[in-house]
Design a protein around this motif. Structure first.
Motif, PDB file in Angstrom:
ATOM      1  N   PRO A 288       0.802  -1.230   0.000  1.00  0.00           N
ATOM      2  CA  PRO A 288       0.000   0.000   0.000  1.00  0.00           C
ATOM      3  C   PRO A 288       0.834   1.278   0.000  1.00  0.00           C
ATOM      4  CG  PRO A 288      -0.466  -1.352   1.962  1.00  0.00           C
ATOM      5  CD  PRO A 288       0.437  -2.143   1.081  1.00  0.00           C
ATOM      6  N   GLU A 289       1.976   1.278   0.694  1.00  0.00           N
ATOM      7  CA  GLU A 289       2.817   2.491   0.745  1.00  0.00           C
ATOM      8  C   GLU A 289       3.332   2.823  -0.648  1.00  0.00           C
ATOM      9  OE1 GLU A 289       3.380  -0.243   2.606  1.00  0.00           O
ATOM     10  OE2 GLU A 289       2.579   0.425   4.538  1.00  0.00           O
ATOM     11  N   GLN A 290       3.754   1.780  -1.371  1.00  0.00           N
ATOM     12  CA  GLN A 290       4.289   1.986  -2.711  1.00  0.00           C
ATOM     13  C   GLN A 290       3.196   2.479  -3.662  1.00  0.00           C
ATOM     14  OE1 GLN A 290       7.581   1.813  -3.869  1.00  0.00           O
ATOM     15  NE2 GLN A 290       6.511   2.852  -5.542  1.00  0.00           N
ATOM     16  N   ILE A 291       1.992   1.923  -3.541  1.00  0.00           N
ATOM     17  CA  ILE A 291       0.879   2.345  -4.402  1.00  0.00           C
ATOM     18  C   ILE A 291       0.588   3.827  -4.168  1.00  0.00           C
ATOM     19  CG2 ILE A 291      -1.606   2.066  -4.859  1.00  0.00           C
ATOM     20  CD1 ILE A 291      -1.214  -0.946  -4.095  1.00  0.00           C
ATOM     21  N   ALA A 292       0.509   4.219  -2.886  1.00  0.00           N
ATOM     22  CA  ALA A 292       0.224   5.623  -2.561  1.00  0.00           C
ATOM     23  C   ALA A 292       1.344   6.526  -3.082  1.00  0.00           C
ATOM     24  CB  ALA A 292       0.057   5.793  -1.048  1.00  0.00           C
ATOM     25  N   ALA A 293       2.599   6.092  -2.915  1.00  0.00           N
ATOM     26  CA  ALA A 293       3.732   6.913  -3.368  1.00  0.00           C
ATOM     27  C   ALA A 293       3.708   7.081  -4.883  1.00  0.00           C
ATOM     28  CB  ALA A 293       5.047   6.266  -2.925  1.00  0.00           C
ATOM     29  N   THR A 294       3.407   6.013  -5.613  1.00  0.00           N
ATOM     30  CA  THR A 294       3.363   6.082  -7.081  1.00  0.00           C
ATOM     31  C   THR A 294       2.320   7.099  -7.535  1.00  0.00           C
ATOM     32  OG1 THR A 294       4.044   3.777  -7.253  1.00  0.00           O
ATOM     33  CG2 THR A 294       2.964   4.722  -9.189  1.00  0.00           C
ATOM     34  N   VAL A 295       1.153   7.063  -6.900  1.00  0.00           N
ATOM     35  CA  VAL A 295       0.079   7.984  -7.301  1.00  0.00           C
ATOM     36  C   VAL A 295       0.443   9.414  -6.915  1.00  0.00           C
ATOM     37  CG1 VAL A 295      -2.338   8.624  -6.958  1.00  0.00           C
ATOM     38  CG2 VAL A 295      -1.702   6.206  -7.180  1.00  0.00           C
ATOM     39  N   LEU A 296       0.912   9.604  -5.680  1.00  0.00           N
ATOM     40  CA  LEU A 296       1.169  10.972  -5.211  1.00  0.00           C
ATOM     41  C   LEU A 296       2.366  11.610  -5.925  1.00  0.00           C
ATOM     42  CD1 LEU A 296       0.341  10.510  -1.437  1.00  0.00           C
ATOM     43  CD2 LEU A 296      -1.030  11.683  -3.177  1.00  0.00           C
ATOM     44  N   GLU A 297       3.330  10.794  -6.354  1.00  0.00           N
ATOM     45  CA  GLU A 297       4.457  11.339  -7.124  1.00  0.00           C
ATOM     46  C   GLU A 297       4.036  11.673  -8.553  1.00  0.00           C
ATOM     47  OE1 GLU A 297       7.642   8.457  -6.771  1.00  0.00           O
ATOM     48  OE2 GLU A 297       7.641   8.777  -4.595  1.00  0.00           O
ATOM     49  N   GLY A 298       3.122  10.864  -9.101  1.00  0.00           N
ATOM     50  CA  GLY A 298       2.772  11.046 -10.512  1.00  0.00           C
ATOM     51  C   GLY A 298       1.648  12.027 -10.770  1.00  0.00           C
ATOM     52  N   ALA A 299       0.740  12.180  -9.805  1.00  0.00           N
ATOM     53  CA  ALA A 299      -0.485  12.944 -10.083  1.00  0.00           C
ATOM     54  C   ALA A 299      -0.317  14.432  -9.865  1.00  0.00           C
ATOM     55  CB  ALA A 299      -1.634  12.421  -9.216  1.00  0.00           C
ATOM     56  N   GLY A 300      -0.984  15.206 -10.679  1.00  0.00           N
ATOM     57  CA  GLY A 300      -1.014  16.658 -10.549  1.00  0.00           C
ATOM     58  C   GLY A 300      -2.312  17.154 -11.167  1.00  0.00           C
ATOM     59  N   PRO A 301      -2.437  18.476 -11.341  1.00  0.00           N
ATOM     60  CA  PRO A 301      -3.664  19.018 -11.929  1.00  0.00           C
ATOM     61  C   PRO A 301      -4.020  18.333 -13.257  1.00  0.00           C
ATOM     62  CG  PRO A 301      -2.293  20.795 -11.102  1.00  0.00           C
ATOM     63  CD  PRO A 301      -1.486  19.533 -10.971  1.00  0.00           C
ATOM     64  N   GLY A 302      -5.271  17.910 -13.380  1.00  0.00           N
ATOM     65  CA  GLY A 302      -5.761  17.302 -14.620  1.00  0.00           C
ATOM     66  C   GLY A 302      -5.522  15.808 -14.753  1.00  0.00           C
ATOM     67  N   SER A 303      -4.869  15.178 -13.756  1.00  0.00           N
ATOM     68  CA  SER A 303      -4.508  13.759 -13.911  1.00  0.00           C
ATOM     69  C   SER A 303      -5.709  12.818 -13.900  1.00  0.00           C
ATOM     70  CB  SER A 303      -3.553  13.327 -12.797  1.00  0.00           C
ATOM     71  OG  SER A 303      -2.250  13.795 -13.047  1.00  0.00           O
ATOM     72  N   VAL A 304      -5.547  11.733 -14.645  1.00  0.00           N
ATOM     73  CA  VAL A 304      -6.469  10.592 -14.578  1.00  0.00           C
ATOM     74  C   VAL A 304      -5.647   9.431 -14.020  1.00  0.00           C
ATOM     75  CG1 VAL A 304      -7.907   8.984 -15.875  1.00  0.00           C
ATOM     76  CG2 VAL A 304      -7.807  11.396 -16.568  1.00  0.00           C
ATOM     77  N   VAL A 305      -6.063   8.911 -12.855  1.00  0.00           N
ATOM     78  CA  VAL A 305      -5.291   7.892 -12.148  1.00  0.00           C
ATOM     79  C   VAL A 305      -5.931   6.522 -12.321  1.00  0.00           C
ATOM     80  CG1 VAL A 305      -4.371   7.166  -9.906  1.00  0.00           C
ATOM     81  CG2 VAL A 305      -4.592   9.617 -10.436  1.00  0.00           C
ATOM     82  N   LEU A 306      -5.142   5.554 -12.783  1.00  0.00           N
ATOM     83  CA  LEU A 306      -5.619   4.186 -12.989  1.00  0.00           C
ATOM     84  C   LEU A 306      -5.371   3.328 -11.751  1.00  0.00           C
ATOM     85  CD1 LEU A 306      -6.482   1.713 -14.746  1.00  0.00           C
ATOM     86  CD2 LEU A 306      -4.094   1.575 -15.483  1.00  0.00           C
ATOM     87  N   MET A 307      -6.488   2.793 -11.189  1.00  0.00           N
ATOM     88  CA  MET A 307      -6.397   1.840 -10.086  1.00  0.00           C
ATOM     89  C   MET A 307      -7.406   0.714 -10.320  1.00  0.00           C
ATOM     90  SD  MET A 307      -5.858   4.247  -6.710  1.00  0.00           S
ATOM     91  CE  MET A 307      -7.045   5.499  -7.117  1.00  0.00           C
ATOM     92  N   HIS A 308      -7.448  -0.255  -9.430  1.00  0.00           N
ATOM     93  CA  HIS A 308      -8.333  -1.413  -9.602  1.00  0.00           C
ATOM     94  C   HIS A 308      -9.064  -1.749  -8.310  1.00  0.00           C
ATOM     95  CE1 HIS A 308      -5.308  -1.725 -12.763  1.00  0.00           C
ATOM     96  NE2 HIS A 308      -6.253  -2.303 -13.470  1.00  0.00           N
ATOM     97  N   GLU A 309     -10.353  -2.104  -8.463  1.00  0.00           N
ATOM     98  CA  GLU A 309     -11.101  -2.513  -7.275  1.00  0.00           C
ATOM     99  C   GLU A 309     -11.763  -3.868  -7.483  1.00  0.00           C
ATOM    100  OE1 GLU A 309     -13.498  -1.454  -9.186  1.00  0.00           O
ATOM    101  OE2 GLU A 309     -15.461  -1.531  -8.237  1.00  0.00           O
ATOM    102  N   GLY A 310     -11.574  -4.486  -8.669  1.00  0.00           N
ATOM    103  CA  GLY A 310     -12.190  -5.790  -8.924  1.00  0.00           C
ATOM    104  C   GLY A 310     -11.218  -6.752  -9.580  1.00  0.00           C
ATOM    105  N   ALA A 311     -11.664  -8.013  -9.733  1.00  0.00           N
ATOM    106  CA  ALA A 311     -10.923  -9.070 -10.443  1.00  0.00           C
ATOM    107  C   ALA A 311      -9.544  -9.334  -9.852  1.00  0.00           C
ATOM    108  CB  ALA A 311     -10.814  -8.758 -11.934  1.00  0.00           C
ATOM    109  N   GLY A 312      -9.444  -9.287  -8.552  1.00  0.00           N
ATOM    110  CA  GLY A 312      -8.160  -9.607  -7.921  1.00  0.00           C
ATOM    111  C   GLY A 312      -8.207  -9.285  -6.447  1.00  0.00           C
ATOM    112  N   ASP A 313      -7.096  -9.537  -5.762  1.00  0.00           N
ATOM    113  CA  ASP A 313      -7.000  -9.178  -4.354  1.00  0.00           C
ATOM    114  C   ASP A 313      -6.604  -7.702  -4.286  1.00  0.00           C
ATOM    115  OD1 ASP A 313      -6.388  -8.681  -1.754  1.00  0.00           O
ATOM    116  OD2 ASP A 313      -5.048 -10.397  -1.500  1.00  0.00           O
ATOM    117  N   ARG A 314      -7.583  -6.836  -4.031  1.00  0.00           N
ATOM    118  CA  ARG A 314      -7.353  -5.387  -4.066  1.00  0.00           C
ATOM    119  C   ARG A 314      -7.224  -4.784  -2.669  1.00  0.00           C
ATOM    120  NH1 ARG A 314      -5.759  -6.206  -9.119  1.00  0.00           N
ATOM    121  NH2 ARG A 314      -7.473  -6.481 -10.608  1.00  0.00           N
ATOM    122  N   ALA A 315      -6.899  -5.608  -1.678  1.00  0.00           N
ATOM    123  CA  ALA A 315      -6.783  -5.119  -0.303  1.00  0.00           C
ATOM    124  C   ALA A 315      -5.738  -4.003  -0.213  1.00  0.00           C
ATOM    125  CB  ALA A 315      -6.415  -6.272   0.630  1.00  0.00           C
ATOM    126  N   GLN A 316      -4.636  -4.119  -0.973  1.00  0.00           N
ATOM    127  CA  GLN A 316      -3.588  -3.088  -0.908  1.00  0.00           C
ATOM    128  C   GLN A 316      -4.087  -1.763  -1.474  1.00  0.00           C
ATOM    129  OE1 GLN A 316       0.105  -4.322  -2.630  1.00  0.00           O
ATOM    130  NE2 GLN A 316       0.348  -6.066  -1.248  1.00  0.00           N
TER     131      GLN A 316
END
Ligand SMILES: [Zn+2]
Length: 348
Positions: A288-316
């Motif tokens: 989870p720390e790495q996922i949050a870091a990847t998003v927070l480092e990459g995202a800025g104004p106007g971003s579209v962020v790709l994540m997943h909530e189905g078809a797998g173990d999405r607990a992280q």
């Protein structure tokens, strides 16, 4: 004990499973499962092992919904590609027996799917080459407004997107977290799950989020005929309209596999392609720390962020989400749907 193979086919209504031993004998009778019973199906396959190894699972490339949860659960998963298999029906994979037979008679021809490699393990080179060939057409489509990657860079808003659901466990957790912060998001659902879990779709819509089309069975689009591809989109759009109350405006291609052939097959289709500019890479479960870091480092104004909530173990992903939302809000970024982000005048 002999090697055993569980061929798993997808149909309009769910999954069909046939388990054969290496002599071609049925280990148990054929069984049927709904798209919402994946955890139960995994439990059943493990019990078939009876204390020993569970049967090896065999899927085809028109099914991208089971390899994630099954590899995460420690099952041995193989993919049979179309050139090995007999012709498919117009909607659905080849039969479960055909998949199990292919594995039994020519196991060496199959690709072993790993958690790290994902559904397309062994076809990465072909995938990247196809996307590269499609790049000029995709760029032209983006310029013409037919493909959306991100909003304006002076727009202090971000669109979080959640793919591959709905899911019997993780969808409600994601919706609850977003609700806590008053955030809106877009959920790119697969028709197979929409049909099986309509209440989860209604939960998303009732909370004010947007529903997008992510195909029916999460196929590798380049393996489909143009007719099959449109059938995947049409059926999912109909199901989302029936259950969620509105036909989707946005289509996200599974794996982002936009080859020239896929783009040609989608030409004139009345939904806008939606890609992303920030990939959380949460499907690889880096923590989870790495996922949050990847998003927070990459995202800025106007971003579209790709994540997943189905078809797998999405607990992280669920564990990372509060940090992601808080981090973006602290920067003064508002969390909106893809439709809201794209509706900004002169979005480019
Ligand atoms: Zn997906």
């Amino acid at each position: 004990m002999s090697k055993r193979y569980a061929g798993i086919a997808w149909t309009e209504t769910g999954y069909r499973v046939e388990v054969l031993d290496d002599a071609g004998r049925q280990v148990v009778g054929p069984s049927g499962w709904s798209g919402g019973q994946v955890a139960e199906l995994i439990g059943w396959l493990r019990e078939l092992g009876d204390g020993q190894e569970a049967p090896a699972v065999v899927l085809d490339s028109t099914n991208g919904l089971l390899d994630g949860p099954m590899t995460a659960a420690g099952l041995e998963v193989y993919r049979a590609d179309p050139w090995l298999l007999p012709p498919r029906p117009g909607f659905g994979s080849v039969t479960a027996v055909q998949l199990a037979e292919q594995a039994r008679t020519a196991p060496g021809a199959l690709a072993r799917v790993t958690a790290e490699g994902g559904t397309l393990t062994g076809r990465a080179e072909e995938f990247f080459a196809g996307v590269e060939r499609g790049e000029p057409a995709r760029a032209a489509l983006t310029a013409a407004g037919g493909c959306f990657d991100h909003g304006r860079r002076d727009d202090p808003r971000v669109a979080l997107t959640f793919d591959d659901g709905p899911d019997p466990v993780f969808t409600r957790q994601v919706v609850e977290i977003l609700e806590r912060y008053g955030a809106r998001a877009t959920f790119f659902c697969v028709g197979h799950h929409v049909a099986a879990l309509p209440d989860e779709v209604r939960r998303i819509a009732a909370a004010g989020h947007e529903l997008g089309n992510h195909s029916w069975s999460h196929p590798y689009l380049p393996d489909l005929t143009p007719a099959e591809l449109r059938e995947q989109l049409d059926r999912t759009a109909e199901e989302l309209d029936r259950v969620g109350g509105a036909a989707p405006t946005w289509f996200r291609p599974p794996y982002g596999a936009l080859t020239p052939e896929v783009l040609a097959a989608l030409d004139g289709y009345p939904t806008t392609l939606t890609m992303w500019d920030v990939d959380a890479r949460d499907w690889s479960r880096p923590g989870p720390e790495q996922i949050a870091a990847t998003v927070l480092e990459g995202a800025g104004p106007g971003s579209v962020v790709l994540m997943h909530e189905g078809a797998g173990d999405r607990a992280q992903t669920v564990q990372a989400l509060p940090s992601i939302v808080e981090g973006l809000l602290e920067r003064g970024l508002e969390l909106v749907t893809v439709g809201e982000l794209a509706a900004t005048p002169d979005a480019a």
